[in-house]
Design a protein around this motif. Sequence first.
Motif, mmCIF file in Angstrom:
data_model
loop_
_atom_site.group_PDB
_atom_site.id
_atom_site.type_symbol
_atom_site.label_atom_id
_atom_site.label_comp_id
_atom_site.label_asym_id
_atom_site.label_seq_id
_atom_site.Cartn_x
_atom_site.Cartn_y
_atom_site.Cartn_z
ATOM 1 N N ASP A 195 0.858 -1.189 0.000
ATOM 2 C CA ASP A 195 0.000 0.000 0.000
ATOM 3 C C ASP A 195 0.893 1.239 0.000
ATOM 4 O OD1 ASP A 195 -1.699 2.132 0.524
ATOM 5 O OD2 ASP A 195 -2.858 1.078 2.056
ATOM 6 N N GLU A 196 0.929 1.946 -1.118
ATOM 7 C CA GLU A 196 1.841 3.077 -1.273
ATOM 8 C C GLU A 196 1.419 4.309 -0.473
ATOM 9 O OE1 GLU A 196 2.576 3.807 -5.409
ATOM 10 O OE2 GLU A 196 3.065 1.702 -5.812
ATOM 11 N N ALA A 197 0.216 4.283 0.106
ATOM 12 C CA ALA A 197 -0.219 5.409 0.934
ATOM 13 C C ALA A 197 0.365 5.348 2.333
ATOM 14 C CB ALA A 197 -1.745 5.445 1.015
ATOM 15 N N LEU A 198 1.032 4.229 2.664
ATOM 16 C CA LEU A 198 1.555 4.037 4.016
ATOM 17 C C LEU A 198 3.040 4.365 4.085
ATOM 18 C CD1 LEU A 198 -0.176 0.631 4.883
ATOM 19 C CD2 LEU A 198 -0.982 2.944 5.422
ATOM 20 N N ALA A 199 3.489 4.687 5.302
ATOM 21 C CA ALA A 199 4.899 5.029 5.518
ATOM 22 C C ALA A 199 5.779 3.792 5.655
ATOM 23 C CB ALA A 199 5.044 5.897 6.766
ATOM 24 N N TYR A 200 5.179 2.654 5.927
ATOM 25 C CA TYR A 200 5.936 1.406 6.027
ATOM 26 C C TYR A 200 5.028 0.270 5.583
ATOM 27 C CZ TYR A 200 3.434 0.360 10.391
ATOM 28 O OH TYR A 200 2.460 0.104 11.328
ATOM 29 N N GLU A 201 5.618 -0.909 5.355
ATOM 30 C CA GLU A 201 4.881 -1.941 4.645
ATOM 31 C C GLU A 201 4.519 -3.177 5.453
ATOM 32 O OE1 GLU A 201 8.839 -3.439 5.042
ATOM 33 O OE2 GLU A 201 8.138 -1.448 4.463
ATOM 34 N N ASP A 202 5.311 -3.546 6.482
ATOM 35 C CA ASP A 202 5.217 -4.911 6.982
ATOM 36 C C ASP A 202 3.917 -5.233 7.715
ATOM 37 O OD1 ASP A 202 6.016 -3.333 9.143
ATOM 38 O OD2 ASP A 202 7.924 -4.368 9.426
ATOM 39 N N ARG A 224 21.114 -11.423 8.549
ATOM 40 C CA ARG A 224 21.673 -10.537 9.579
ATOM 41 C C ARG A 224 20.967 -9.190 9.436
ATOM 42 N NH1 ARG A 224 27.858 -10.117 9.818
ATOM 43 N NH2 ARG A 224 27.560 -10.318 12.079
ATOM 44 N N LYS A 225 20.190 -8.824 10.441
ATOM 45 C CA LYS A 225 19.414 -7.582 10.425
ATOM 46 C C LYS A 225 20.182 -6.509 11.189
ATOM 47 C CE LYS A 225 15.181 -5.534 12.357
ATOM 48 N NZ LYS A 225 14.980 -4.574 11.280
ATOM 49 N N ARG A 226 20.450 -5.407 10.507
ATOM 50 C CA ARG A 226 21.258 -4.346 11.102
ATOM 51 C C ARG A 226 20.375 -3.323 11.823
ATOM 52 N NH1 ARG A 226 26.471 -3.570 9.580
ATOM 53 N NH2 ARG A 226 26.008 -4.507 7.540
ATOM 54 N N LYS A 227 20.735 -3.026 13.049
ATOM 55 C CA LYS A 227 20.044 -2.004 13.827
ATOM 56 C C LYS A 227 20.982 -0.807 13.953
ATOM 57 C CE LYS A 227 17.518 -3.431 17.326
ATOM 58 N NZ LYS A 227 16.155 -3.387 16.772
ATOM 59 N N HIS A 228 20.514 0.332 13.449
ATOM 60 C CA HIS A 228 21.329 1.545 13.525
ATOM 61 C C HIS A 228 20.404 2.749 13.535
ATOM 62 C CE1 HIS A 228 20.830 2.443 9.167
ATOM 63 N NE2 HIS A 228 20.844 1.137 9.033
ATOM 64 N N PRO A 229 20.895 3.930 13.917
ATOM 65 C CA PRO A 229 20.012 5.083 14.111
ATOM 66 C C PRO A 229 19.258 5.532 12.875
ATOM 67 C CG PRO A 229 22.161 5.458 15.149
ATOM 68 C CD PRO A 229 22.286 4.211 14.338
ATOM 69 N N ARG A 230 19.740 5.172 11.681
ATOM 70 C CA ARG A 230 19.088 5.630 10.457
ATOM 71 C C ARG A 230 18.133 4.598 9.874
ATOM 72 N NH1 ARG A 230 24.158 6.700 10.551
ATOM 73 N NH2 ARG A 230 24.750 5.000 9.159
ATOM 74 N N SER A 231 18.026 3.447 10.516
ATOM 75 C CA SER A 231 17.131 2.419 9.988
ATOM 76 C C SER A 231 15.682 2.851 10.159
ATOM 77 C CB SER A 231 17.363 1.080 10.694
ATOM 78 O OG SER A 231 17.012 1.172 12.050
ATOM 79 N N MET A 232 14.809 2.290 9.325
ATOM 80 C CA MET A 232 13.399 2.673 9.355
ATOM 81 C C MET A 232 12.779 2.362 10.711
ATOM 82 S SD MET A 232 10.286 1.544 6.814
ATOM 83 C CE MET A 232 11.058 2.344 5.422
ATOM 84 N N SER A 233 13.094 1.191 11.270
ATOM 85 C CA SER A 233 12.464 0.796 12.527
ATOM 86 C C SER A 233 12.852 1.712 13.679
ATOM 87 C CB SER A 233 12.845 -0.653 12.871
ATOM 88 O OG SER A 233 14.246 -0.785 12.997
ATOM 89 N N SER A 234 14.040 2.317 13.600
ATOM 90 C CA SER A 234 14.487 3.184 14.686
ATOM 91 C C SER A 234 13.715 4.497 14.735
ATOM 92 C CB SER A 234 15.985 3.470 14.548
ATOM 93 O OG SER A 234 16.227 4.327 13.447
ATOM 94 N N ARG A 235 13.026 4.838 13.626
ATOM 95 C CA ARG A 235 12.312 6.110 13.568
ATOM 96 C C ARG A 235 10.852 5.996 14.011
ATOM 97 N NH1 ARG A 235 14.902 6.128 8.482
ATOM 98 N NH2 ARG A 235 12.903 6.034 7.370
ATOM 99 N N ALA A 236 10.379 4.777 14.167
ATOM 100 C CA ALA A 236 8.966 4.591 14.492
ATOM 101 C C ALA A 236 8.629 5.206 15.845
ATOM 102 C CB ALA A 236 8.632 3.104 14.490
ATOM 103 N N TYR A 237 7.478 5.850 15.919
ATOM 104 C CA TYR A 237 6.898 6.427 17.125
ATOM 105 C C TYR A 237 7.573 7.716 17.584
ATOM 106 C CZ TYR A 237 4.593 1.913 17.401
ATOM 107 O OH TYR A 237 3.864 0.799 17.105
ATOM 108 N N ARG A 238 8.548 8.223 16.848
ATOM 109 C CA ARG A 238 9.095 9.521 17.213
ATOM 110 C C ARG A 238 8.038 10.598 16.995
ATOM 111 N NH1 ARG A 238 15.213 9.665 14.574
ATOM 112 N NH2 ARG A 238 16.095 7.966 15.829
ATOM 113 N N ARG A 239 8.209 11.692 17.705
ATOM 114 C CA ARG A 239 7.252 12.787 17.594
ATOM 115 C C ARG A 239 7.219 13.306 16.158
ATOM 116 N NH1 ARG A 239 4.608 15.173 21.459
ATOM 117 N NH2 ARG A 239 3.770 17.275 21.254
ATOM 118 N N HIS A 240 6.008 13.468 15.637
ATOM 119 C CA HIS A 240 5.748 13.969 14.289
ATOM 120 C C HIS A 240 6.104 12.969 13.186
ATOM 121 C CE1 HIS A 240 5.027 17.723 16.276
ATOM 122 N NE2 HIS A 240 6.282 17.896 16.600
#
Length: 315
Positions: A195-202, A224-240
């Motif tokens: 769904d292209e109207a969404l900010a993420y897909e899973d 191997r899943k990389r966790k770093h400050p610029r990853s999409m999952s790290s941005r979830a739930y931040r203000r705005h």
Amino acid sequence: MPNSSAPSPAVSASKPLVTIVALCHNHALFVREALDSILSQTYPNVEVWLVDDASTDDSPAILREYAAQNPGWHLLLLPENVGNCRAFNTAFRQSRGELVIDFATDDVLLPERLSQQVAAFEAAGSTVGVVYSNAELIDEGGGRLGLHHRPDGHGGLRPQPASGWVFAEVLRRYFISTPTMMMRRACLIQLGGYDEALAYEDFDFWVRASCDWQFVYLDEVTTRKRKHPRSMSSRAYRRHDPYLASTIRVCEKALALARTPAEHAALATRLRWELRQAARRRRSAEAQALFALLRQVARPRLLDWALVAWSQLVP
């Protein structure tokens, strides 16, 4: 760097074609390792699409280099940033693979990944739309952080994987490591892609796919899943951020799809969890939207009312 050529007709006839859509946005620090992990696959019948979503670092140059050295690979350099969902769909709709992997180029595929998951699909029934597995979590420098599905000390795993008809489990909790998924093309086509109207897909994919397709957990570490400050999952739930609004939209879809009391109860569990996240970050509008959805599937508890009130306090 080894060269990847197109599979021979004999191989194509005997093994399902697997499409890897490699999505890149400012992954210059990681993309070589990611693309080398595609080249290291033991599975012979692979179609590769390299998609750059308007990176501003050296990623496009690196992708051009790999595309030139692997003439069978396809390269899409998008002129503007369109987000993961649309970028994936752009390549998927031109691809041919019976099975598909959405591969972020800050992650790494282990060499047996494709072989193991194709074998799982071949052993499964035609109603299986997704095979997922365990992942090793790594930090920005590649250091090991642990496993996604980790031993719980009682012979099981936490989070507990689920196989079969998993719609209620998908509503209730997060348990799938997204980068480990291999998807059946027919499943994605039925859904119209992401769904292209969404900010993420899973989450949206899990909800819509699990209504009509079974999921299978493969008890192997394949990624191997990389966790770093610029990853999409790290941005979830931040203000705005836009992710919570997308989650609410998916919960609205889930409400329309849920039929049984068990599914409504599972959705209520999810809505309460998301309500807590919204309240913690003083996302008042989102908290009220989640509360309104909750009231359609369950009787609100005192804590639910309190969380809505808390969300309205000035931080």
